[in-house]
Design a protein around this motif. Sequence first.
Motif, PDB file in Angstrom:
ATOM      1  N   GLU A  84       0.817  -1.220   0.000  1.00 53.56           N
ATOM      2  CA  GLU A  84       0.000   0.000   0.000  1.00 53.56           C
ATOM      3  C   GLU A  84       0.850   1.269   0.000  1.00 53.56           C
ATOM      4  OE1 GLU A  84      -1.961   3.457   1.777  1.00 53.56           O
ATOM      5  OE2 GLU A  84      -0.389   2.242   2.720  1.00 53.56           O
ATOM      6  N   GLY A  85       1.940   1.278   0.767  1.00 51.15           N
ATOM      7  CA  GLY A  85       2.774   2.465   0.842  1.00 51.15           C
ATOM      8  C   GLY A  85       3.366   2.845  -0.499  1.00 51.15           C
ATOM      9  N   LYS A  86       3.848   1.862  -1.237  1.00 49.80           N
ATOM     10  CA  LYS A  86       4.422   2.126  -2.564  1.00 49.80           C
ATOM     11  C   LYS A  86       3.344   2.557  -3.550  1.00 49.80           C
ATOM     12  CE  LYS A  86       8.845   1.219  -2.139  1.00 49.80           C
ATOM     13  NZ  LYS A  86       9.890   2.239  -2.434  1.00 49.80           N
ATOM     14  N   LEU A  87       2.173   1.935  -3.463  1.00 50.12           N
ATOM     15  CA  LEU A  87       1.072   2.331  -4.344  1.00 50.12           C
ATOM     16  C   LEU A  87       0.665   3.783  -4.070  1.00 50.12           C
ATOM     17  CD1 LEU A  87      -1.182  -0.875  -4.229  1.00 50.12           C
ATOM     18  CD2 LEU A  87       0.317  -0.148  -6.095  1.00 50.12           C
ATOM     19  N   SER A  88       0.586   4.145  -2.806  1.00 49.46           N
ATOM     20  CA  SER A  88       0.221   5.518  -2.444  1.00 49.46           C
ATOM     21  C   SER A  88       1.261   6.510  -2.941  1.00 49.46           C
ATOM     22  CB  SER A  88       0.069   5.642  -0.931  1.00 49.46           C
ATOM     23  OG  SER A  88      -1.025   4.882  -0.466  1.00 49.46           O
ATOM     24  N   GLN A  89       2.524   6.124  -2.834  1.00 46.49           N
ATOM     25  CA  GLN A  89       3.615   6.985  -3.300  1.00 46.49           C
ATOM     26  C   GLN A  89       3.465   7.287  -4.784  1.00 46.49           C
ATOM     27  OE1 GLN A  89       7.612   5.828  -1.964  1.00 46.49           O
ATOM     28  NE2 GLN A  89       8.330   6.137  -4.053  1.00 46.49           N
ATOM     29  N   ARG A  90       3.195   6.256  -5.576  1.00 47.73           N
ATOM     30  CA  ARG A  90       3.034   6.444  -7.025  1.00 47.73           C
ATOM     31  C   ARG A  90       1.751   7.213  -7.339  1.00 47.73           C
ATOM     32  NH1 ARG A  90       4.131   2.709 -11.731  1.00 47.73           N
ATOM     33  NH2 ARG A  90       4.483   4.805 -12.550  1.00 47.73           N
ATOM     34  N   LEU A  91       0.680   6.880  -6.632  1.00 50.26           N
ATOM     35  CA  LEU A  91      -0.593   7.582  -6.851  1.00 50.26           C
ATOM     36  C   LEU A  91      -0.418   9.081  -6.638  1.00 50.26           C
ATOM     37  CD1 LEU A  91      -3.710   7.634  -7.238  1.00 50.26           C
ATOM     38  CD2 LEU A  91      -3.889   7.276  -4.767  1.00 50.26           C
ATOM     39  N   ASN A  92       0.200   9.451  -5.530  1.00 51.52           N
ATOM     40  CA  ASN A  92       0.374  10.868  -5.226  1.00 51.52           C
ATOM     41  C   ASN A  92       1.163  11.587  -6.310  1.00 51.52           C
ATOM     42  OD1 ASN A  92      -1.034  10.643  -2.823  1.00 51.52           O
ATOM     43  ND2 ASN A  92       0.791  10.256  -1.597  1.00 51.52           N
ATOM     44  N   ALA A  93       2.175  10.932  -6.860  1.00 51.78           N
ATOM     45  CA  ALA A  93       2.977  11.548  -7.914  1.00 51.78           C
ATOM     46  C   ALA A  93       2.201  11.645  -9.226  1.00 51.78           C
ATOM     47  CB  ALA A  93       4.259  10.748  -8.129  1.00 51.78           C
ATOM     48  N   ALA A 164       4.012   4.357 -17.635  1.00 55.54           N
ATOM     49  CA  ALA A 164       5.022   3.434 -18.164  1.00 55.54           C
ATOM     50  C   ALA A 164       6.427   3.811 -17.718  1.00 55.54           C
ATOM     51  CB  ALA A 164       4.949   3.407 -19.692  1.00 55.54           C
ATOM     52  N   SER A 165       6.670   5.114 -17.540  1.00 52.77           N
ATOM     53  CA  SER A 165       8.017   5.568 -17.199  1.00 52.77           C
ATOM     54  C   SER A 165       8.342   5.435 -15.721  1.00 52.77           C
ATOM     55  CB  SER A 165       8.203   7.031 -17.621  1.00 52.77           C
ATOM     56  OG  SER A 165       7.378   7.886 -16.853  1.00 52.77           O
ATOM     57  N   GLY A 166       7.357   5.039 -14.920  1.00 56.09           N
ATOM     58  CA  GLY A 166       7.611   4.820 -13.499  1.00 56.09           C
ATOM     59  C   GLY A 166       7.519   6.047 -12.635  1.00 56.09           C
ATOM     60  N   THR A 167       6.800   7.062 -13.095  1.00 52.16           N
ATOM     61  CA  THR A 167       6.621   8.264 -12.284  1.00 52.16           C
ATOM     62  C   THR A 167       6.156   7.903 -10.875  1.00 52.16           C
ATOM     63  OG1 THR A 167       6.099   9.665 -14.170  1.00 52.16           O
ATOM     64  CG2 THR A 167       5.267  10.389 -12.037  1.00 52.16           C
ATOM     65  N   GLY A 168       6.847   8.429  -9.886  1.00 50.78           N
ATOM     66  CA  GLY A 168       6.472   8.190  -8.497  1.00 50.78           C
ATOM     67  C   GLY A 168       7.099   6.966  -7.866  1.00 50.78           C
ATOM     68  N   GLN A 169       7.916   6.219  -8.608  1.00 53.58           N
ATOM     69  CA  GLN A 169       8.529   5.034  -8.022  1.00 53.58           C
ATOM     70  C   GLN A 169       9.598   5.411  -7.004  1.00 53.58           C
ATOM     71  OE1 GLN A 169       9.786   2.566 -11.325  1.00 53.58           O
ATOM     72  NE2 GLN A 169       7.839   1.485 -11.336  1.00 53.58           N
ATOM     73  N   ARG A 170      10.254   6.532  -7.273  1.00 52.68           N
ATOM     74  CA  ARG A 170      11.224   7.006  -6.293  1.00 52.68           C
ATOM     75  C   ARG A 170      10.509   7.773  -5.185  1.00 52.68           C
ATOM     76  NH1 ARG A 170      16.333   9.864  -8.830  1.00 52.68           N
ATOM     77  NH2 ARG A 170      14.750  11.238  -9.715  1.00 52.68           N
ATOM     78  N   LYS A 171      11.066   7.733  -4.010  1.00 55.80           N
ATOM     79  CA  LYS A 171      10.440   8.368  -2.856  1.00 55.80           C
ATOM     80  C   LYS A 171      10.325   9.874  -3.073  1.00 55.80           C
ATOM     81  CE  LYS A 171      10.883   6.234   0.748  1.00 55.80           C
ATOM     82  NZ  LYS A 171      11.284   5.488   1.931  1.00 55.80           N
ATOM     83  N   HIS A 172       9.228  10.460  -2.591  1.00 53.86           N
ATOM     84  CA  HIS A 172       9.033  11.900  -2.688  1.00 53.86           C
ATOM     85  C   HIS A 172      10.178  12.615  -1.972  1.00 53.86           C
ATOM     86  CE1 HIS A 172       7.220  15.856  -2.059  1.00 53.86           C
ATOM     87  NE2 HIS A 172       6.389  15.541  -3.039  1.00 53.86           N
ATOM     88  N   PRO A 173      10.709  13.714  -2.552  1.00 52.63           N
ATOM     89  CA  PRO A 173      11.863  14.397  -1.950  1.00 52.63           C
ATOM     90  C   PRO A 173      11.671  14.785  -0.484  1.00 52.63           C
ATOM     91  CG  PRO A 173      11.522  15.200  -4.165  1.00 52.63           C
ATOM     92  CD  PRO A 173      10.369  14.295  -3.865  1.00 52.63           C
ATOM     93  N   LYS A 174      10.455  15.202  -0.093  1.00 48.00           N
ATOM     94  CA  LYS A 174      10.244  15.593   1.302  1.00 48.00           C
ATOM     95  C   LYS A 174      10.317  14.378   2.227  1.00 48.00           C
ATOM     96  CE  LYS A 174       7.306  18.722   2.528  1.00 48.00           C
ATOM     97  NZ  LYS A 174       6.059  19.500   2.726  1.00 48.00           N
ATOM     98  N   ALA A 175       9.764  13.252   1.770  1.00 52.18           N
ATOM     99  CA  ALA A 175       9.839  12.031   2.573  1.00 52.18           C
ATOM    100  C   ALA A 175      11.283  11.540   2.658  1.00 52.18           C
ATOM    101  CB  ALA A 175       8.943  10.947   1.965  1.00 52.18           C
TER     102      ALA A 175
END
Length: 240
Positions: A84-93, A164-175
């Motif tokens: 869920e945490g990774k999904l939320s990270q990508r969703l937010n991005a 497709a490019s993986g937007t949001g796979q990397r952790k948000h800079p603030k986190a």
Amino acid sequence: MDVVLGGSLGSDRGHVLSTLPPETLDYLANLTGKSPERSDLWIEALTHGSMGVARDYQRLEFLGDRVLGLVIAEWLHEKSDAAEGKLSQRLNALVSRETCADMARAIGLSAHIRLGKQARDDGGAQSDNILGDVMEAVIGALFVERGFEAARAFVRKIWEQPMASGTGQRKHPKAALQEWAAGNRRKPPVYTLVAREGPDHAAKFTVSVEIKGVGTASATGTSKQDAETSAARAFMQAHG
């Protein structure tokens, strides 16, 4: 009030707001696969508050934001077995104002946004805030006119590249900065609004971030949140 519609000026507000220009009708037909059936709905979706009319894009933006979030959440759930945490990270991005604005630019939406003359002269047609909001309003209009399946297909088509490019796979800079501070036994980062400049529709925010005993970094963005994100990224580049 003189207004700008699709790059041309008009002074009869009632007439201007009663129909869509032919080039915008063609654009929407090509974009969505079908000619608009409700001109009033699409006019509302493309109209900024600087036009001084009773109905601008805000209500449809509110709706489109929720439709977009549901479509992207379903898509991520379908494509990934991530937690869920990774999904939320990508969703937010993927649903962020920045990504929505990028998608609006990719489809040439800015030329069809209805802005007051001053707002357009101030660069409103290229503002992340306005572009992102209108992108969501277009999704909202499509949902109202043709239902969820049409809106879902549209989002999946337009968002294909960032998905497709993986937007949001990397952790948000603030986190990432928060975790870096904790991992290095430092106090949490402190964000400070340094300046806010420009009119509401084209505002620029400058934010600094400090971790005591390490240093500071600052950045500017079209929203306070964007500026904080850029400042965190700059801090990590300088000190991380």
